[in-house]
Design an enzyme around this catalytic site. Structure first.
Site, PDB file in Angstrom:
ATOM      1  N   LYS A  77       0.856  -1.189   0.000  1.00 46.77           N
ATOM      2  CA  LYS A  77       0.000   0.000   0.000  1.00 46.77           C
ATOM      3  C   LYS A  77       0.886   1.231   0.000  1.00 46.77           C
ATOM      4  O   LYS A  77       2.029   1.186   0.481  1.00 46.77           O
ATOM      5  CB  LYS A  77      -0.853  -0.008   1.277  1.00 46.77           C
ATOM      6  N   GLY A 173     -21.892   5.147   3.954  1.00 49.56           N
ATOM      7  CA  GLY A 173     -20.986   5.723   2.949  1.00 49.56           C
ATOM      8  C   GLY A 173     -21.501   5.493   1.541  1.00 49.56           C
ATOM      9  O   GLY A 173     -21.655   4.361   1.101  1.00 49.56           O
ATOM     10  N   GLY A 175     -20.028   6.634  -1.347  1.00 48.90           N
ATOM     11  CA  GLY A 175     -18.977   7.032  -2.282  1.00 48.90           C
ATOM     12  C   GLY A 175     -19.039   6.168  -3.527  1.00 48.90           C
ATOM     13  O   GLY A 175     -20.101   5.651  -3.894  1.00 48.90           O
ATOM     14  N   VAL A 177     -18.010   3.137  -4.196  1.00 51.10           N
ATOM     15  CA  VAL A 177     -18.477   1.768  -4.011  1.00 51.10           C
ATOM     16  C   VAL A 177     -19.891   1.746  -3.424  1.00 51.10           C
ATOM     17  O   VAL A 177     -20.776   1.043  -3.928  1.00 51.10           O
ATOM     18  CB  VAL A 177     -17.520   0.971  -3.087  1.00 51.10           C
TER      19      VAL A 177
HETATM   20  P1  NAI Z   1     -15.020   6.993  -1.420  1.00 47.94           P
HETATM   21  O1  NAI Z   1     -14.021   7.905  -0.821  1.00 47.94           O
HETATM   22  O2  NAI Z   1     -15.478   7.191  -2.821  1.00 47.94           O
HETATM   23  O3  NAI Z   1     -16.356   6.962  -0.508  1.00 47.94           O
HETATM   24  C1  NAI Z   1     -16.366   6.968   0.878  1.00 47.94           C
HETATM   25  C2  NAI Z   1     -17.679   7.656   1.286  1.00 47.94           C
HETATM   26  O4  NAI Z   1     -17.865   7.516   2.695  1.00 47.94           O
HETATM   27  C3  NAI Z   1     -17.700   9.151   0.987  1.00 47.94           C
HETATM   28  O5  NAI Z   1     -18.888   9.497   0.273  1.00 47.94           O
HETATM   29  C4  NAI Z   1     -17.671   9.798   2.376  1.00 47.94           C
HETATM   30  O6  NAI Z   1     -18.367  11.044   2.419  1.00 47.94           O
HETATM   31  C5  NAI Z   1     -18.378   8.725   3.187  1.00 47.94           C
HETATM   32  N1  NAI Z   1     -18.136   8.799   4.625  1.00 47.94           N
HETATM   33  C6  NAI Z   1     -17.024   9.213   5.288  1.00 47.94           C
HETATM   34  N2  NAI Z   1     -17.232   9.134   6.614  1.00 47.94           N
HETATM   35  C7  NAI Z   1     -18.470   8.635   6.801  1.00 47.94           C
HETATM   36  C8  NAI Z   1     -19.252   8.313   7.942  1.00 47.94           C
HETATM   37  N3  NAI Z   1     -18.788   8.478   9.180  1.00 47.94           N
HETATM   38  N4  NAI Z   1     -20.514   7.834   7.771  1.00 47.94           N
HETATM   39  C9  NAI Z   1     -21.000   7.647   6.528  1.00 47.94           C
HETATM   40  N5  NAI Z   1     -20.303   7.939   5.407  1.00 47.94           N
HETATM   41  C10 NAI Z   1     -19.061   8.431   5.542  1.00 47.94           C
HETATM   42  O7  NAI Z   1     -14.425   5.521  -1.213  1.00 47.94           O
HETATM   43  P2  NAI Z   1     -14.816   4.191  -1.995  1.00 47.94           P
HETATM   44  O8  NAI Z   1     -13.890   3.993  -3.127  1.00 47.94           O
HETATM   45  O9  NAI Z   1     -16.284   4.154  -2.211  1.00 47.94           O
HETATM   46  O10 NAI Z   1     -14.409   3.085  -0.906  1.00 47.94           O
HETATM   47  C11 NAI Z   1     -15.225   2.871   0.239  1.00 47.94           C
HETATM   48  C12 NAI Z   1     -14.522   1.931   1.196  1.00 47.94           C
HETATM   49  O11 NAI Z   1     -14.265   0.674   0.524  1.00 47.94           O
HETATM   50  C13 NAI Z   1     -13.146   2.405   1.683  1.00 47.94           C
HETATM   51  O12 NAI Z   1     -12.950   1.952   3.008  1.00 47.94           O
HETATM   52  C14 NAI Z   1     -12.164   1.707   0.753  1.00 47.94           C
HETATM   53  O13 NAI Z   1     -10.903   1.537   1.379  1.00 47.94           O
HETATM   54  C15 NAI Z   1     -12.867   0.375   0.557  1.00 47.94           C
HETATM   55  N6  NAI Z   1     -12.496  -0.279  -0.676  1.00 47.94           N
HETATM   56  C16 NAI Z   1     -12.660   0.368  -1.865  1.00 47.94           C
HETATM   57  C17 NAI Z   1     -12.300  -0.257  -3.051  1.00 47.94           C
HETATM   58  C18 NAI Z   1     -12.512   0.418  -4.367  1.00 47.94           C
HETATM   59  O14 NAI Z   1     -12.423  -0.286  -5.396  1.00 47.94           O
HETATM   60  N7  NAI Z   1     -12.804   1.705  -4.405  1.00 47.94           N
HETATM   61  C19 NAI Z   1     -11.718  -1.610  -3.050  1.00 47.94           C
HETATM   62  C20 NAI Z   1     -11.673  -2.239  -1.754  1.00 47.94           C
HETATM   63  C21 NAI Z   1     -12.022  -1.577  -0.605  1.00 47.94           C
END
Ligand code: NAI
Length: 338
Positions: A77, A173, A175, A177
């Site tokens: 990482k 969340g 985001g 995903v």
């Molecule tokens: P992202 O950054 O696009 O979305 C994260 C979302 O969570 C954001 O909309 C943010 O506002 C929200 N958030 C932050 N704090 C929060 C809280 N306390 N309560 C509710 N929502 C909150 O990230 P993404 O890419 O969607 O990834 C989400 C998770 O999945 C992360 O932990 C990431 O490490 C994990 N992950 C992602 C992968 C990918 O392909 N993007 C692959 C494997 C794991």
């Protein structure tokens, strides 16, 4: 620092500090099964120690994720410490690309929180050891697809049916995903409860999927069938687990448990936990195969092994009277150290 590395059984830690302003850490946890393909986070950290903790923990999870997904990859990482001001983001990622190139293919950079395909394109100007470029695509929709299939397998194991119609699923969340997952769960007929500090993301989910919005602090303890953490790591500590009101936890976030032993607390409460590094492997599977130039059919074929892997873990755990997380950890450790 050495104690942290030793405790996590980390192979190497690279510390980058460049006159351009780039400050980054690259952790290679294991290269036993192949080069370490891992995401690059671009976040502001409250301290150097917290950045170190993050990169070490995440690198170790990547080793397990790749091993259990059957990929010829190690685990690593990178975190790039986001400066308060940066004159040129592109230039910063280009400098990072030169550093990745010097690692000679031991580390392959990919997207993670705070980075995008555009950033990977900047890295790619200086090295071929980078995945998830604009040409290869964003892994998030593939992660969501794997999590969706994993939720069905979890529902089957815990609730007796993989039909998600009318199940109450809470997504923390929205985001990249979480939103894509919400879309698939809505299409499968699930009732959605959602939270995100970004009101725009919540509004979109309410309008598109009829989701019920909840304040972030309430979502984790709201009554539901399945809780899907898709925001940050470290969301499940002992007091939070004591207040969960769900039958299962199955979501995308990396490192959901504050410590590994908490899987036993979930088990004791009758909550089935889908080990995060098993259910969220879709993005890594996509990053690896698309970097190899494989077709989308090959990616889909490997993605669809995620639910079966979970079903096998659940059956094994039930037979051994232990948690699926413990079984996953034992299996990964055998591949990595056996
Ligand atoms: P992202 O950054 O696009 O979305 C994260 C979302 O969570 C954001 O909309 C943010 O506002 C929200 N958030 C932050 N704090 C929060 C809280 N306390 N309560 C509710 N929502 C909150 O990230 P993404 O890419 O969607 O990834 C989400 C998770 O999945 C992360 O932990 C990431 O490490 C994990 N992950 C992602 C992968 C990918 O392909 N993007 C692959 C494997 C794991």
């Amino acid at each position: 620092m050495f104690r942290t590395m030793e405790a996590a059984r980390l192979e190497t830690l690279h510390v980058v500090s460049d006159p351009s302003g780039l400050q980054a850490l690259v952790a290679i946890h294991s290269s036993r099964l192949g080069p370490a393909l891992g995401g690059c986070r671009y976040l502001s950290y409250p301290s150097e120690e917290s950045a170190l903790r993050d990169v070490v923990r995440l690198a170790a999870s990547m080793s397990r994720k790749a091993a259990l997904a059957g990929l010829p990859l190690g685990g690593g990482k990178a975190v790039i410490l986001r400066p308060p001001y940066v004159a040129s983001r592109a230039a910063l990622f280009e400098v990072f690309g030169r550093f990745v190139d010097r690692l000679g293919g031991h580390f392959i950079a990919a997207i993670d929180s705070g980075t995008s395909s555009a950033d990977m394109d900047c890295i790619a100007r200086h090295t071929r050891h980078v995945a998830c470029t604009s040409e290869e695509g964003d892994p998030a929709p593939h992660t969501a697809l794997g999590v969706f299939a994993g939720i069905r397998a979890t529902a089957l194991a815990r609730l007796g049916s993989d039909n998600l119609e009318d199940l109450r699923i809470a997504i923390q969340g929205l985001g990249k995903v979480g939103y894509a997952l919400a879309e698939q769960l809505h299409a499968a007929g699930a009732e959605l409860l959602v939270s995100d500090p970004d009101p725009g993301r919540v509004r979109l989910a309410v309008e598109a999927f009829g989701a019920h919005p909840l304040p972030c602090a309430e979502l984790l303890c709201t009554p539901c069938d399945i809780l899907a953490p898709c925001a940050l790591g470290g969301v499940l500590d002992a007091p939070t687990i004591a207040h969960l009101r769900c039958a299962a936890v199955a979501g995308a976030a990396n490192d959901q448990l504050v410590s590994e032993d908490l899987a036993e607390q979930l088990e004791a409460r009758g909550i089935l936990y889908a080990p995060d590094y098993v259910i969220n492997a879709g993005g890594l599977i996509h990053a690896y195969y698309s970097h190899q130039g494989a077709s989308s059919g090959v990616v889909a074929e490997h993605l669809l092994q995620i639910p079966q892997r979970l079903t096998d873990l659940y059956a094994h755990a039930q037979a051994e009277h232990c948690s699926p997380a413990w079984v996953a950890q034992q299996q990964a450790d055998r591949l990595l150290y056996g």
